[in-house]
Design a protein around this motif. Structure first.
Motif, mmCIF file in Angstrom:
data_model
loop_
_atom_site.group_PDB
_atom_site.id
_atom_site.type_symbol
_atom_site.label_atom_id
_atom_site.label_comp_id
_atom_site.label_asym_id
_atom_site.label_seq_id
_atom_site.Cartn_x
_atom_site.Cartn_y
_atom_site.Cartn_z
ATOM 1 N N UNK A 1 -4.458 -60.662 -27.736
ATOM 2 C CA UNK A 1 -5.693 -60.179 -27.100
ATOM 3 C C UNK A 1 -5.339 -59.602 -25.736
ATOM 4 N N UNK A 2 -4.960 -58.308 -25.688
ATOM 5 C CA UNK A 2 -4.488 -57.709 -24.432
ATOM 6 C C UNK A 2 -5.482 -57.877 -23.282
ATOM 7 N N UNK A 3 -6.810 -57.842 -23.585
ATOM 8 C CA UNK A 3 -7.824 -58.061 -22.545
ATOM 9 C C UNK A 3 -7.566 -59.358 -21.787
ATOM 10 N N UNK B 1 -6.234 -60.593 -17.785
ATOM 11 C CA UNK B 1 -7.094 -61.459 -16.962
ATOM 12 C C UNK B 1 -6.325 -62.616 -16.331
ATOM 13 N N UNK B 2 -5.122 -62.878 -16.813
ATOM 14 C CA UNK B 2 -4.340 -63.988 -16.278
ATOM 15 C C UNK B 2 -2.991 -63.472 -15.777
ATOM 16 N N UNK C 1 -21.405 -73.341 -20.839
ATOM 17 C CA UNK C 1 -20.075 -73.340 -21.447
ATOM 18 C C UNK C 1 -19.650 -71.884 -21.556
ATOM 19 N N UNK C 2 -18.595 -71.536 -20.853
ATOM 20 C CA UNK C 2 -18.183 -70.136 -20.763
ATOM 21 C C UNK C 2 -16.932 -69.854 -21.578
ATOM 22 N N UNK C 3 -16.921 -68.654 -22.149
ATOM 23 C CA UNK C 3 -15.686 -68.143 -22.750
ATOM 24 C C UNK C 3 -15.237 -67.010 -21.843
ATOM 25 N N UNK C 4 -14.161 -67.250 -21.133
ATOM 26 C CA UNK C 4 -13.686 -66.251 -20.178
ATOM 27 C C UNK C 4 -12.166 -66.231 -20.175
ATOM 28 N N UNK D 1 -16.252 -62.269 -21.793
ATOM 29 C CA UNK D 1 -15.098 -61.409 -22.074
ATOM 30 C C UNK D 1 -15.532 -60.049 -22.614
ATOM 31 N N UNK D 2 -14.683 -59.025 -22.424
ATOM 32 C CA UNK D 2 -15.018 -57.691 -22.928
ATOM 33 C C UNK D 2 -14.674 -57.526 -24.409
#
Lengths: 235, 282
Positions: free
Chosen positions: A49-51, A55-56, A96-99, A122-123
């Protein structure tokens, strides 16, 4: 007049029973540490998942055994397992986040029927799949920009959560009967406040290191310290 | 006087039977499919003859054949079922289970059970429901509404293709629907066992039926227990039909959608960007 006094005293009784009134409320705090050898956290490869890779800047690590200085353990759920005196239900919404292809927080604690909102920041798409056994197991897609999934759980259960698209995404919903719960922070600390006098069973649960319980008696407006030492196994 | 009492008793007994036999199965765990009522005791005998080898004596999917079967036989103690008409997380209807037994599952070892009578299959459902307490505490969900299908057109197929990209179906099912997307290799089911996404290029039938309605139902309800999620909150009915029309073009059989698509591609193929990261547009 008499009626008004009566109604007023009823209100005091009600508020008192709710643990917020003039009656003394105690606090239980403490730290969770481990003995033994915990599994090593390892960096997560998000190449699929390149996105999320972008992000990290520094790779994130697995979170199923997060330990810190002084052998502290993060993400331990500490809660009142017995002795709860009918405190008011928790009504604030748990987020609860998915980021960045991670669950934030890794462990979300909530009371049964407490509102839960699951966000996708997330995008790209995630599927959120709580692997419930006692509660209904469901699995929903949440693409980029989709509104939060709002839900509740009916039965107490520690529910593993995963995203099938991103197999490293792994978290927990700790659904508890009590509104008195706390998840340990980076120092392994927890706090349970607003406890009316009484005898309590305090339980600490960790996804890898198991469960431990202790009896604590609260006599009034006092703070009792209870520490837990969990046994860590490398795998 | 006495015949009246007898008649009342008979009616009471009948209403108890009917009440327990509906899709809102009561403690008795009867089942009801159309006009047929299934019974657990008859179902148990059939189960022990036909099903026990794979699904096991306690219904947990650990029968003596299970070690050699992949994907593993269904564990009825969880009461989690792939093919349902009901939303994700809800119990299936008796008709859903009846259809599953009748149809079998094309990508698994579960065969069709058409040789068993409809009464036999209904009895089996009554017995299967005794394996999980969820059937005592809960009721089946309400089947999702499926509006009438609009006629497929090149435009609807094209919109469906964009949804295949935007909903990221390709991440598991692959850009061409071959079941080879980037996440395919790591998929696991609710027991952490490896499971493959459906390959549209080999199958003429889908996991839960062969019609366009079945296909619509699969992605709008999700296949519970598997990695396939529900898209009910994400797709409007018209969009869901668009996606159905596109998916039909991926199959190895001649479908009316495939014919329409082929005609369109003859003149427009160059306008399409391939499906995949950053692609899928026109």
């Amino acid at each position: 007049m008499m009626l008004r006094i009566f109604a007023g005293s009823m209100l005091v009784v009600l508020v008192g029973a709710a643990g917020r009134g003039p009656f003394p409320a105690g606090t239980i705090n403490g730290k969770v540490t481990y003995t033994g050898t915990p599994p090593k956290a390892h960096p997560i490869d998000m190449a699929k998942e390149p996105n999320c890779v972008t992000q990290h800047p520094t790779p994130v690590s697995t979170q199923d055994a997060v330990t810190g200085p002084g052998n502290s353990v993060r993400y331990v759920v500490v809660y009142i397992a017995a002795g709860d005196q009918g405190a008011p239900a928790a009504t604030d919404t748990v987020h609860y986040d998915q980021k960045g292809c991670m669950y934030i927080p890794h462990v979300a604690a909530m009371q049964v029927h407490q509102p839960l909102a699951i966000f996708n920041d997330d995008p790209h798409s995630h599927n959120i799949h709580p692997l419930a056994r006692i509660n209904p197991e469901w699995n929903k897609s949440q693409p980029k920009g989709a509104p939060p999934i709002r839900t509740t759980w009916e039965q107490p259960e520690f529910i593993a959560v995963k995203c099938n698209v991103h197999p490293w995404m792994h978290g927990y919903f700790a659904v508890l009967a009590t509104p008195h719960f706390s998840v340990t922070d980076t120092t392994g600390a927890f706090m349970l406040a607003g406890l009316p006098p009484g005898k309590y069973t305090v339980t600490a649960w960790h996804e890898r290191f198991g469960t431990q319980s202790q009896e604590v008696t609260i006599g009034g407006a006092e703070t009792k310290t209870v520490n837990f030492v969990l046994t860590a196994k490398p795998y | 006087m006495r015949p009246i009492i007898r008649r009342m008793a008979r009616m009471a007994a009948l209403s108890v039977l009917l009440g327990a036999g509906g899709t809102t199965a009561g403690w008795a765990q009867e089942s009801q499919v159309g006009s047929i009522t299934g019974h657990t005791d008859a179902g148990k005998k059939l189960y022990r003859r036909y099903c026990i080898g794979c699904h096991g004596p306690s219904g947990d999917g650990a029968g003596e054949n299970a070690p050699w079967i992949d994907p593993k036989p269904r564990d009825f103690t969880l009461a989690v079922f792939k093919c349902r008409s009901t939303p994700s997380g809800a119990l299936p209807t008796d008709e859903d289970l009846f259809n599953a037994i009748t149809r079998g599952f094309v990508t698994t070892y579960m065969p069709q059970w058409r040789p068993l009578t409809a009464q036999n299959r209904t009895d089996l459902i009554a017995y299967i429901k005794t394996f999980s307490p969820k059937w005592r505490s809960g009721k089946p969900g309400t089947p999702i509404a499926i509006p009438a299908e609009p006629a497929p057109t090149a435009e609807s197929i094209l919109r469906g293709r964009q949804l295949f990209q935007r909903m990221e179906c390709w991440k598991c099912h692959g850009p061409a629907g071959h079941g080879d997307g980037p996440s395919a290799a790591t998929l696991t089911d609710n027991k952490d066992l490896p499971i493959r996404p459906y390959d549209f290029s080999t199958g003429t039938r889908f996991m839960c039926g062969a019609t366009n309605q079945d296909l619509y139902r699969i992605f709008m309800t999700g296949l519970d227990g598997s990695p396939m999620p529900s898209f009910a909150d994400q797709l409007k009915p018209a969009e869901a039909w668009d996606l159905v029309h596109f998916l039909r073009t991926l199959q190895p059989i001649e479908t009316r959608e495939a014919a329409i698509w082929r005609d369109w591609l003859n003149t427009h193929a160059r306008e399409l960007k391939p499906i995949g990261p950053g692609g899928g547009g026109r």
